[in-house]
Design a protein around this motif. Structure first.
Motif, short mmCIF file in Angstrom:
data_model
loop_
_atom_site.label_atom_id
_atom_site.label_comp_id
_atom_site.label_asym_id
_atom_site.label_seq_id
_atom_site.Cartn_x
_atom_site.Cartn_y
_atom_site.Cartn_z
N GLU A 158 0.85 -1.19 0.00
CA GLU A 158 0.00 0.00 0.00
C GLU A 158 0.89 1.24 0.00
O GLU A 158 1.63 1.48 0.95
CB GLU A 158 -0.91 -0.01 1.23
CG GLU A 158 -1.81 1.20 1.34
CD GLU A 158 -2.55 1.23 2.67
OE1 GLU A 158 -3.76 1.51 2.67
OE2 GLU A 158 -1.91 0.96 3.71
N MET A 159 0.82 2.03 -1.08
CA MET A 159 1.72 3.18 -1.24
C MET A 159 0.92 4.48 -1.32
O MET A 159 -0.03 4.58 -2.09
CB MET A 159 2.57 3.01 -2.50
CG MET A 159 3.49 1.80 -2.45
SD MET A 159 4.31 1.46 -4.03
CE MET A 159 2.94 0.71 -4.93
N SER A 160 1.32 5.44 -0.53
CA SER A 160 0.65 6.74 -0.50
C SER A 160 1.05 7.55 -1.73
O SER A 160 2.24 7.77 -1.99
CB SER A 160 1.02 7.49 0.77
OG SER A 160 0.65 8.85 0.69
N LYS A 161 0.07 8.01 -2.50
CA LYS A 161 0.35 8.85 -3.66
C LYS A 161 1.01 10.16 -3.25
O LYS A 161 1.89 10.67 -3.95
CB LYS A 161 -0.93 9.13 -4.44
CG LYS A 161 -1.52 7.92 -5.15
CD LYS A 161 -2.77 8.32 -5.93
CE LYS A 161 -3.36 7.14 -6.68
NZ LYS A 161 -4.59 7.51 -7.41
N ALA A 162 0.59 10.71 -2.10
CA ALA A 162 1.17 11.97 -1.63
C ALA A 162 2.65 11.81 -1.35
O ALA A 162 3.47 12.69 -1.68
CB ALA A 162 0.42 12.45 -0.39
N LYS A 163 3.05 10.68 -0.72
CA LYS A 163 4.46 10.44 -0.44
C LYS A 163 5.25 10.19 -1.72
O LYS A 163 6.39 10.63 -1.86
CB LYS A 163 4.61 9.25 0.50
CG LYS A 163 4.16 9.51 1.92
CD LYS A 163 4.46 8.31 2.81
CE LYS A 163 4.05 8.59 4.25
NZ LYS A 163 4.37 7.45 5.14
N ILE A 164 4.63 9.48 -2.65
CA ILE A 164 5.30 9.21 -3.93
C ILE A 164 5.59 10.51 -4.66
O ILE A 164 6.69 10.72 -5.18
CB ILE A 164 4.41 8.29 -4.80
CG1 ILE A 164 4.31 6.90 -4.16
CG2 ILE A 164 4.96 8.18 -6.21
CD1 ILE A 164 3.29 5.99 -4.82
#
Length: 459
Positions: free
Chosen positions: A157-163
């Motif tokens: 699960e990857m945060s778009k904001a962090k990416i």
């Protein structure tokens, strides 16, 4: 005091009830006021087309004898139902959807979401979340269960904001594209990929044995048997990648995870790339495991993975990396200052001189002098691998020296779950930007459903 007139009927002064004087008038009153004779035919016809209903009504011998008032009464009730029905189909705001539920509520929710009609409609609601397996730079890795098949997977699960904050949009998209084209018993294979407004999800093979950083932290050093098992497994994975024109570029203990049977798998293809002649500007990687040609911004090829393999082997033997430093500059200076050369006197108890020779040849600073420059077969031919059962390892019939217990898995989960994520101001600003369609378009075509793929075999 102001009194309001009640709209409810008064029971003190009930309206007069007219009593029919004859059975004929009683039957007429029953028809006109309630219309029960028409009830069954109306319910059976209301879901049919108007042409079917009118045709059946004209053929019925009772249609001319019944007055219009009962039908108008039922029509009014049906019209009210139609007026209310579309409201239940209105699209609800995002706050009421499954994506907005807290993860803890999602895990505890005993209700199962309706499975999609096709696999291409896969989404987060099709999975039951168990617990956290690991953490990365963009989010968490969950142990999940596909509700329909009850199969277990690992969900990244990857945060778009962090990416976006780390300028890594191209990296996560590149990882999904590469993994969808690969399948091998010693890499973490992809099964599904999808997204919602705030996250990207990558569903992969479940690897619950812990990464090698965790295990080397517990054991301090690996034995030569443990090291040979790991190095041979990763060599098979690297040969497969290199044959398909891909370099991993981030080989390190954190990116090698054991499955439940103790077999190593190569993970994290975020900075893996297709080999090309001009790539001097691409300097991504972990400094302690980075090959000199990458460190000094030179064109590089498969040799960068072989160098990192030598760094890991040195670390397994000696308990530390060959080149140390607090920054990339310190590590680069250490590489310039000295060429690593292990001697017999440097070997820990239980290690052979052939192992030291292999490390020395893999850690050559010049790519042309490094073992494997002319192909992976050079490495396979080294004396340290003499008599090794490659076929049994590939088919996973060779017993793993890593003995995993339930308590070991619990300790690994407890350790990685004790960390906490922190959001800086830029990530919070990106979270707001995700409401814009133009920002979401950066992640288009991320969805993927596993298809049948053929594994390249050597044996």
């Amino acid at each position: 005091m102001i009194t309001r007139q009640s709209r409810l009927p008064s029971f003190k002064n009930p309206p007069p009830i007219s009593t029919p004087s004859s059975p004929k008038e009683q039957k007429k009153l029953w028809k006109t006021n309630f219309g029960f004779q028409n009830d069954i035919s109306f319910i059976s016809n209301r879901d049919k087309s108007p042409e079917q209903s009118s045709q059946k009504k004209s053929n019925s011998p009772q249609s001319n004898s019944i007055t219009r008032k009962p039908f108008q009464l039922q029509l009014g009730i049906e019209q009210q139902m139609l007026n209310h029905h579309p409201k239940s189909r209105e699209r609800r705001p995002l706050k009421n959807t499954i994506y907005s539920r807290p993860i803890s509520r999602l895990i505890e929710d005993s209700r199962t979401t309706r499975m999609p009609s096709t696999d291409h409609e896969i989404n987060r609601g099709n999975f039951k979340f168990h617990y956290v397996l690991g953490k990365g730079g963009f989010g968490k890795v969950w142990r999940v269960e596909l509700v329909k098949s009850r199969k277990l997977y690992a969900m990244k699960e990857m945060s778009k904001a962090k990416i976006m904050a780390k300028n890594s949009v191209n990296s996560v998209l590149n990882e999904r594209i590469l993994l969808s084209q690969l399948k091998h018993p010693f890499i973490a294979n992809i099964h599904y990929a999808f997204q919602d407004r705030e996250h990207l999800f990558l569903v992969m093979d479940l690897l619950s044995g812990g990464d090698l950083r965790f295990h080397i932290g517990r054991m301090r050093r690996f034995s030569e048997q443990h090291t040979k098992f790991v190095i041979c497994s990763i060599l098979l994975a690297l040969e497969y990648l290199h044959q398909n024109g891909i370099i991993h570029r981030d080989i390190k203990p954190e990116n090698i995870v054991l499955d439940r049977n103790g077999y190593p798998r190569l993970t994290d293809f975020g900075i893996a790339r297709v080999i090309k002649s001009e790539n001097a500007s691409e300097t991504s990687g972990t400094p302690g495991y980075m090959a000199p040609e990458v460190m000094f911004r030179q064109n590089h090829s498969v040799g960068v993975d072989h160098f990192a393999l030598g760094v890991m082997m040195y670390e397994f033997m000696m308990g530390k990396r060959p080149y140390l430093g607090k920054s990339r500059k310190d590590i680069r200076d250490a590489i310039i200052a000295k060429q690593i050369q292990l001697k017999k006197s440097d070997l820990p108890i239980g290690w052979t001189l052939e192992a030291a020779d292999l490390i020395n040849q893999l850690l050559q600073r010049k790519p042309q002098s490094r073992l494997g420059f002319n192909g992976t077969q050079e490495i396979y031919a080294h004396q340290w691998f003499a008599g090794f059962p490659w076929k049994s390892l590939y088919e996973k019939q060779l017993a793993s020296p890593f003995k995993l217990s339930k308590s070991c898995e619990e300790n690994y989960i407890r350790e990685i779950s004790s960390e906490h994520d922190s959001l800086d101001q830029q990530i919070q600003e990106n979270s707001i930007k995700l409401r814009q369609e133009t920002v979401q378009n950066q992640f288009q075509n991320y969805s993927y459903v596993k298809e049948q793929q053929v594994t390249i075999k050597r044996f």
